[in-house]
Design a protein around this motif. Structure first.
Motif, short mmCIF file in Angstrom:
data_model
loop_
_atom_site.label_atom_id
_atom_site.label_comp_id
_atom_site.label_asym_id
_atom_site.label_seq_id
_atom_site.Cartn_x
_atom_site.Cartn_y
_atom_site.Cartn_z
N LEU A 55 0.56 -1.24 -5.43
CA LEU A 55 0.11 -1.32 -3.96
C LEU A 55 -0.90 -0.07 -3.63
N VAL A 56 -0.42 1.14 -4.32
CA VAL A 56 -0.99 2.27 -3.84
C VAL A 56 -2.44 2.13 -4.52
N ASP A 57 -2.55 1.61 -5.70
CA ASP A 57 -3.77 1.66 -6.26
C ASP A 57 -4.62 0.40 -5.53
N SER A 58 -4.22 -0.53 -5.03
CA SER A 58 -4.90 -1.80 -4.41
C SER A 58 -5.08 -0.90 -3.03
N ILE A 59 -4.39 -0.20 -2.38
CA ILE A 59 -5.05 0.16 -1.14
C ILE A 59 -6.16 1.31 -1.41
N ARG A 60 -6.02 2.25 -2.38
CA ARG A 60 -6.75 3.17 -2.64
C ARG A 60 -8.17 2.63 -2.83
N ARG A 61 -8.05 1.52 -3.73
CA ARG A 61 -9.36 0.92 -4.05
C ARG A 61 -10.29 0.18 -2.94
N ALA A 62 -9.35 -0.36 -1.80
CA ALA A 62 -9.98 -0.78 -0.85
C ALA A 62 -11.05 0.23 0.03
N GLY A 63 -10.56 1.73 -0.33
CA GLY A 63 -11.67 2.46 0.23
C GLY A 63 -11.69 2.71 1.75
N PHE A 64 -10.61 2.47 2.50
CA PHE A 64 -10.49 2.68 3.88
C PHE A 64 -10.94 4.01 4.09
N HIS A 65 -11.79 4.25 4.99
CA HIS A 65 -12.16 5.59 5.56
C HIS A 65 -11.24 6.24 6.45
N TRP A 66 -10.25 5.45 7.10
CA TRP A 66 -9.35 6.23 7.87
C TRP A 66 -8.21 6.40 7.11
N LEU A 67 -7.94 6.45 5.78
CA LEU A 67 -6.83 6.74 5.06
C LEU A 67 -6.55 8.12 4.51
N VAL A 68 -5.44 8.81 4.96
CA VAL A 68 -5.35 10.18 4.78
C VAL A 68 -4.32 10.25 3.64
N ASP A 69 -3.16 9.59 3.61
CA ASP A 69 -2.41 9.72 2.43
C ASP A 69 -1.42 8.70 2.13
N MET A 70 -0.91 8.55 1.19
CA MET A 70 0.21 7.48 0.89
C MET A 70 1.32 8.21 0.21
N VAL A 71 2.69 7.84 0.81
CA VAL A 71 3.65 8.61 0.32
C VAL A 71 5.06 7.47 -0.27
N PRO A 72 4.94 7.13 -1.49
CA PRO A 72 5.75 6.14 -2.02
C PRO A 72 7.03 6.62 -2.07
N SER A 73 8.13 5.85 -2.23
CA SER A 73 9.57 6.33 -2.24
C SER A 73 9.94 4.83 -3.00
N TYR A 74 11.42 5.20 -3.00
CA TYR A 74 12.12 3.98 -3.98
C TYR A 74 11.74 2.66 -3.56
N THR A 75 11.85 2.17 -2.14
CA THR A 75 11.45 0.95 -1.73
C THR A 75 10.41 0.86 -0.79
N PRO A 105 -2.84 -8.30 4.25
CA PRO A 105 -3.38 -9.09 3.23
C PRO A 105 -3.21 -8.56 1.88
N ILE A 106 -3.46 -7.24 1.66
CA ILE A 106 -3.18 -6.45 0.57
C ILE A 106 -1.70 -6.60 0.08
N VAL A 107 -0.61 -6.47 1.02
CA VAL A 107 0.67 -6.40 0.86
C VAL A 107 0.97 -7.81 0.54
N HIS A 108 0.43 -8.82 1.08
CA HIS A 108 0.67 -10.29 0.72
C HIS A 108 0.43 -10.59 -0.72
N ARG A 109 -0.86 -10.26 -0.97
CA ARG A 109 -1.39 -10.51 -2.29
C ARG A 109 -0.51 -9.97 -3.25
N LEU A 110 -0.11 -8.72 -3.24
CA LEU A 110 0.69 -8.29 -4.30
C LEU A 110 2.01 -8.72 -4.24
#
Lengths: 317, 227
Positions: B29-49, B71-76
């Motif tokens: 999911l991190v990878d998909s969001i990063r690849r979408a290239g959103f200009h407003w994205l600052v950081d992503m902090v993954p944890s267990y769930t 849609p990205i979450v749904h696709r995953l």
């Protein structure tokens, strides 16, 4: 080149800017100025870049000598400031000549004082920021010491004399009301506990620092049990087993497993961070759209206003 | 489930409980969001769930962010996860001993095993990095064999040496720097888990295999024995 030579660094003074962007997934705290409002005004007075580094002086007790002439601005906690023993005002530009002695007294009302220099403070950048997160103990990142030099990034740039209009200065009186945006485990808290949280008076504990502010007041009766650790937003309110809230701030950990009834808006965190132990705090439910609009207005004000010629007011572009 | 939690963050919850497939799904999911290239994205902090997404509130509001992420979450969740195959394997050498693991003997007694068996069980599982946090580069890895799972110490140590390998319940981790800590310490790893240039060695979704090494190999790899 001009700079400030530090004689007394104070209890804990650290270089702070807007903090790191995009490093929390490495377990690195965001850092950055605790009181975003005072920090931002210090830079605005000098037409510094929005994210320029300032010195965050906790509790005052600071003394320095100007080496060469330079322009500075001091904002934040109510305290007395002198240049060569003569009182000067906060919230305005200040010109120092070679040899001038700047003294910032101990603050007895509030916690944080911001000292900006024209051009912004120079210091090594790491992770896209000049922030010093003391608890991480990273090499070369510690509080300011005696004989350290505060050097501007762009020397000799000066702006006309200015002061922050009185109505735009933040009110750091002894009681603050901070918003609580319901979120995270809000719905898992009992209705009576949410009522208690949003109607009681809390006081700031002396166990408060750049990681978080512990509040003391009527304990929540029955907070939900620990949760699976998840990402912690700036301003998150954690309720550990003792039922006393902790508001997590800039140097807080990136993930955690205590239940959270919501998050305090960042501008309200600024007001909270100015409180000394014993300061009174109340929570008030607020909605996300309002908090987001206020934050946006705050940021746009920096980008889209300029100083009037008399230096007493700002106008929108 | 996607919920706004503050003026600049949104929390995506992928499952109600921890399971071993989640780190790979979250990494994907991190990878998909990063690849979408959103200009407003600052950081992503993954944890267990969960995945916490930090954005710039000057550029977008929470509704816009939710609409873009849904849609990205749904696709995953519909396509399953292909990240499983790509996930990285990291090997960590560990010198298990009384001098580097002050709780090793205690844990062995507590589990009714001998030290060799504790070491064997700890080093025979392939772990997954579930989360990073607590300190720079501190990776929470799971799951430890239930027979050697142990609760945290009731009073945390004031100072845990860098490289210490600990167990807390069914999680294990290496302390990247000297820090206070309450995990049960069983050994030490000479590999640097965090440095200012390369940042964290481990990331969420990585697979980790632990190799027991000798005192000599530990010292040769730059390990330090200071208590």
């Amino acid at each position: 080149m001009s700079w400030l030579e530090v004689i007394h660094p104070g209890v804990q003074s650290t270089v702070q800017d807007s903090g790191r962007r995009g490093y929390r997934h490495h377990g690195l705290a965001a850092g950055g100025a605790l009181d975003l409002i005072s920090f931002t005004w210090a830079n605005k007075l000098l037409d510094n870049p929005r994210h320029a580094a300032c010195l965050e002086i906790m509790l005052g007790g600071f003394r320095a000598i100007a080496q060469g002439s330079l322009q500075i601005a001091i904002t934040g906690a109510r305290t007395s400031v002198t240049v060569n023993g003569e009182p000067v005002e906060l919230w305005r530009t200040l010109n120092l000549d070679d040899g001038d002695e700047l003294t910032i007294s101990h603050s007895v009302h509030n916690r944080l004082i911001y000292l900006a220099v024209a051009g912004g403070l120079d210091s090594p950048e790491q992770f896209g920021s000049r922030t010093v997160v003391v608890r991480e103990k990273l090499e070369g990142r510690g509080p300011l010491k005696t004989v350290d030099k505060l050097v501007p990034r762009e020397p000799q740039r000066k702006v006309p004399s200015r002061e922050v209009p009185a109505h735009q200065r933040p009110d750091f009186s002894s009681e603050v009301v901070i918003g609580l945006i319901p979120g995270y485990q809000y719905s898992q808290f009992q209705r009576t506990d949410i009522l208690r949280l949003t109607t009681s008076n809390y006081t700031v504990s002396d166990q408060s620092d750049r990681m978080g502010f512990r509040l003391q007041g009527p304990a929540l009766d029955c907070p939900p049990p620990g949760i699976i650790s998840e990402g912690i937003a700036h301003g998150s309110v954690q309720i550990p087993g003792d039922g006393q809230p902790i508001v997590l701030l800039n140097d807080g950990q990136t993930i955690g497993g205590y239940p959270k009834p919501g998050v305090v808006p960042i501008l309200d965190c600024s007001r909270l961070a100015q409180q000394l132990p014993g300061g009174r705090v109340r929570f008030e439910l607020c909605d996300l759209a309002t908090a987001q609009n206020q934050r946006r207005l705050f940021e746009l004000h920096y980008q889209n206003t300029r100083w009037c010629q008399n230096g007493q007011a700002l106008e929108w572009l | 489930m996607i919920e706004p939690v503050s003026e600049d963050t949104i929390l995506i919850t992928l499952a109600p409980a921890i399971d071993d497939t989640l780190p790979a799904r979250i990494a994907s999911l991190v990878d998909s969001i990063r690849r979408a290239g959103f200009h407003w994205l600052v950081d992503m902090v993954p944890s267990y769930t969960t995945l916490m997404v930090v954005y710039d509130p000057v550029l977008v509001d929470f509704r816009q962010v939710t609409d873009k992420l849904r849609p990205i979450v749904h696709r995953l969740s519909t396509q399953g996860h292909t990240a499983e195959l790509k996930s990285r394997l990291v090997e960590l050498p560990v010198y298990y001993s009384a001098e580097t693991g002050p709780d090793l003997q205690w844990l062995a007694t507590e589990s009714g095993l001998d030290c060799e068996e504790v070491i064997r069980r700890h080093s025979s599982v392939e772990y997954r990095v579930h989360a990073l946090g607590f300190a720079p580069g501190f990776a929470f890895m799971g799951q430890v064999d239930p027979s050697i799972a142990a609760p945290r110490k009731t009073t945390p140590r004031k100072q845990v040496p860098a490289g210490s390998v600990g167990i807390a319940n069914r999680q294990t981790a290496v302390y990247p720097q000297v820090s206070p800590g309450g995990w049960q310490l069983i050994g030490r790893c000479p590999t640097r888990l965090f440095d200012s240039t390369n940042l964290s060695l481990l990331k969420v979704g990585d697979r980790v295999r632990i190799t027991p090494i000798s005192r000599e190999a530990f010292l040769a790899a730059g390990g330090e024995l200071m208590p």
